[in-house]
Design a protein around this motif. Structure first.
Motif, PDB file in Angstrom:
ATOM      1  N   LEU A   1       3.131-113.459 -64.358  1.00  0.00           N
ATOM      2  CA  LEU A   1       3.149-114.821 -64.884  1.00  0.00           C
ATOM      3  C   LEU A   1       3.128-114.790 -66.391  1.00  0.00           C
ATOM      4  O   LEU A   1       2.494-113.949 -67.021  1.00  0.00           O
ATOM      5  CB  LEU A   1       1.922-115.593 -64.359  1.00  0.00           C
TER       6      LEU A   1
ATOM      7  N   ARG B   1       0.608-114.364 -57.263  1.00  0.00           N
ATOM      8  CA  ARG B   1       1.792-114.976 -57.877  1.00  0.00           C
ATOM      9  C   ARG B   1       2.026-116.381 -57.310  1.00  0.00           C
ATOM     10  O   ARG B   1       2.327-117.325 -58.037  1.00  0.00           O
ATOM     11  CB  ARG B   1       3.011-114.087 -57.649  1.00  0.00           C
ATOM     12  N   LYS B   2       1.843-116.525 -56.010  1.00  0.00           N
ATOM     13  CA  LYS B   2       2.016-117.838 -55.375  1.00  0.00           C
ATOM     14  C   LYS B   2       0.955-118.839 -55.834  1.00  0.00           C
ATOM     15  O   LYS B   2       1.207-120.035 -55.881  1.00  0.00           O
ATOM     16  CB  LYS B   2       1.969-117.683 -53.847  1.00  0.00           C
TER      17      LYS B   2
ATOM     18  N   VAL C   1      -1.017-108.963 -55.034  1.00  0.00           N
ATOM     19  CA  VAL C   1      -0.226-109.400 -56.187  1.00  0.00           C
ATOM     20  C   VAL C   1       0.686-110.565 -55.793  1.00  0.00           C
ATOM     21  O   VAL C   1       0.803-111.555 -56.526  1.00  0.00           O
ATOM     22  CB  VAL C   1       0.596-108.223 -56.753  1.00  0.00           C
ATOM     23  N   GLU C   2       1.309-110.479 -54.620  1.00  0.00           N
ATOM     24  CA  GLU C   2       2.184-111.559 -54.157  1.00  0.00           C
ATOM     25  C   GLU C   2       1.400-112.847 -53.932  1.00  0.00           C
ATOM     26  O   GLU C   2       1.854-113.945 -54.268  1.00  0.00           O
ATOM     27  CB  GLU C   2       2.884-111.140 -52.863  1.00  0.00           C
TER      28      GLU C   2
ATOM     29  N   ASN D   1      -2.421-108.234 -63.704  1.00  0.00           N
ATOM     30  CA  ASN D   1      -1.753-109.416 -64.278  1.00  0.00           C
ATOM     31  C   ASN D   1      -0.289-109.129 -64.606  1.00  0.00           C
ATOM     32  O   ASN D   1       0.581-109.990 -64.425  1.00  0.00           O
ATOM     33  CB  ASN D   1      -2.495-109.872 -65.536  1.00  0.00           C
TER      34      ASN D   1
ATOM     35  N   VAL E   1       1.619-109.270 -61.391  1.00  0.00           N
ATOM     36  CA  VAL E   1       1.815-110.679 -60.979  1.00  0.00           C
ATOM     37  C   VAL E   1       2.956-111.299 -61.769  1.00  0.00           C
ATOM     38  O   VAL E   1       3.753-112.089 -61.256  1.00  0.00           O
ATOM     39  CB  VAL E   1       0.493-111.466 -61.143  1.00  0.00           C
TER      40      VAL E   1
ATOM     41  N   ASN F   1      -0.356-118.843 -58.824  1.00  0.00           N
ATOM     42  CA  ASN F   1      -0.332-118.907 -60.294  1.00  0.00           C
ATOM     43  C   ASN F   1      -1.641-118.386 -60.881  1.00  0.00           C
ATOM     44  O   ASN F   1      -2.232-118.978 -61.783  1.00  0.00           O
ATOM     45  CB  ASN F   1      -0.086-120.344 -60.782  1.00  0.00           C
TER      46      ASN F   1
END
Length: 493
Positions: free
Chosen positions: A491, A22-23, A18-19, A486, A489, A25
């Motif tokens: 976003l 996130r980085k 997940v990290e 999602n 994450v 996108n």
């Protein structure tokens, strides 16, 4: 109960993935969004307007659908998939033959969808560590391209494996996208050589995850859900008051696309499923073997994910017929000849959507129509896995071999001999016993060679509802995990 698609959660690794997402996108689309792009958020659609169809951009995960607009950049979605109806002037039969085009997927082939459904379940459950694991994509061509592409979009390392005799275009593209490319001996039918390399990798490396398209049930599920749904929409839009859906005709590569045929048979129970293979390698027809030139289909074994018990017919296709039709469609003089027969310009403009395996699918559809004496009220659907863009070098090779340019006379001969002259030979309507014979061939590849479970092999035949029936219902469960991923994450769409 059975080893279908493993959705067991590894919470510790999932949090790390997940990290990473996130980085990057990274937002992952659901199966439901691939079936119906209207469900894709408008914010993503706006961003796609500046993205090329083949760009290495995570947003292109949202272009894994049959409904992309047929443009190279900035396209969104259509109500219906891209497809072509082959007119009787070409096919010589009354039946209506429809072919869905894979040209407008990223990578130019629908295998990008199949490979998505093999890798993503491992990501959203935490079974695959993008910082450590390497996704290995054994393939006879397009699947490893789709796998390498999805790996790049999802931030994963990849190894593509394919036979050395595949078209030059495939290798040139892979050299720019895959982390590593391994060429194995032989041609399309040399599948065991591919498997041998995967075993060598497993013996010598701890970081590899083998995503074998012939054995990965995610491949089947994606086609059951996404390709099957797309087929149904075309048939419903075209059938009118008297239309009768007769069946699905598909060559057996990994057999993943045959998942769509199971979907269609569930919707239209009186329809049939016909499976094609190269006559030069008649494994299904007669336990045979050999080399052939229909790029993109694999032979000499029965894929684990082929639901043989639901198959009605096997059709042998001479590779010379496929190459002749491919050339007829894609040479200027071939197209000019078809114009002289009255084929409309709109159809001519779409003939480049047909690659070599697509030509084989059309050939078998014609044979299917002749065998069952289908009329103008009957409808057949098939798939064009990729397009002529993957095989331009083959046209040049055929010209060099013949020593002259393709002419109108060549086109007339090819059309008359290899299309209009097709016969209903090398076809078998399957009985219970003949289906079981084909199913039993799985034992030698999957149990003896690949270490699969014989109880599951028997379950495919004797416990149909708890095997294939359960698999066909796993789409919503996978979508739930994608949506939860999602949300973690975090976003904003």
């Amino acid at each position: 109960m059975y080893r279908l698609i493993d959705l067991t959660i590894n919470e510790k690794q999932l949090n790390k993935t997940v990290e990473i997402a996130r980085k990057r996108n990274l937002i992952i689309p659901t199966i439901a969004q691939m079936k119906d792009p209207e469900k894709i958020p408008n914010s993503i659609k706006e961003k796609l307007k500046d993205v090329g169809l083949w760009d290495i951009n995570p947003l292109n995960l949202f272009r894994i659908t049959w409904k992309n607009e047929p443009v190279e950049k900035g396209g969104l979605y259509k109500k219906l998939p891209n497809y072509i109806e082959l007119p009787s002037e070409i096919t010589g039969v009354k039946a209506r033959i429809f072919a869905m085009s894979g040209k407008f997927f990223p990578t130019g082939a629908h295998k990008v969808g199949a490979s998505f459904a093999c890798l993503v379940p491992r990501l959203v459950t935490g079974q695959f560590n993008p910082e450590y694991h390497v996704a290995v994509w054994p393939s006879t061509g397009n699947y490893c391209r789709g796998g390498a592409y999805n790996s790049a979009l999802l931030g994963c390392k990849s190894i593509a494996i394919l036979p050395e005799n595949m078209s030059r275009e495939r290798f040139e593209w892979l050299s720019k996208v895959a982390g590593e490319v391994i060429a194995t001996p032989g041609c399309e039918s040399n599948v065991k050589e591919i498997y041998d390399i995967t075993w060598e990798l497993k013996r010598t490396r701890e970081d590899v995850v083998i995503l074998n398209q012939f054995g990965e049930l995610g491949n089947y599920l994606w086609h059951y859900e996404v390709t099957g749904s797309a087929m149904r929409e075309i048939i419903e839009a075209e059938k009118g008051e008297r239309g009768n859906f007769a069946g699905v005709c598909l060559t057996s590569g990994s057999s993943g696309t045959l998942g769509s045929a199971d979907y269609m048979k569930n919707v239209y129970p009186k329809s049939k499923i016909a499976v094609g293979e190269a006559l030069q390698c008649p494994t299904l027809l007669s336990n045979g073997f050999g080399d052939h030139r229909i790029e993109g289909i694999g032979d000499k074994h029965v894929p684990w994910i082929h639901n043989v018990k639901n198959t009605d017919m096997v059709i042998g296709i001479d590779d010379e017929e496929s190459l002749a039709l491919f050339r007829l469609f894609n040479e200027p003089q071939g197209q000019e000849y078809l114009r002289s027969l009255g084929v409309e310009e709109d159809i001519i403009s779409k003939l480049s959507w047909v690659g070599i395996s697509g030509a084989a699918n059309i050939i078998m559809s014609i044979k299917f129509a002749k065998y069952y004496e289908l009329t103008e009220n009957d409808m057949i659907i098939t798939v064009l896995t990729d397009s002529a863009d993957m095989y331009r070098s083959r046209l040049n090779e055929m010209e060099d071999k013949r020593g002259r340019k393709y002419s109108m006379k060549d086109a007339e001969v090819d059309h008359g001999r290899f299309v209009l002259g097709l016969r209903t030979d090398n076809m078998e309507e399957l009985t219970y016993r003949s289906r079981k014979r084909i199913h039993n061939l799985k034992y030698y590849t999957w149990i003896e060679q690949q270490g699969y479970n014989v109880e599951e092999l028997n379950a495919q035949w004797y416990d149909y509802d708890n095997y294939w029936g359960k698999l066909q219902k796993m789409g919503p469960e996978l979508d739930r995990l994608i949506e939860e991923f999602n949300k973690k994450v975090g976003l904003v769409y």
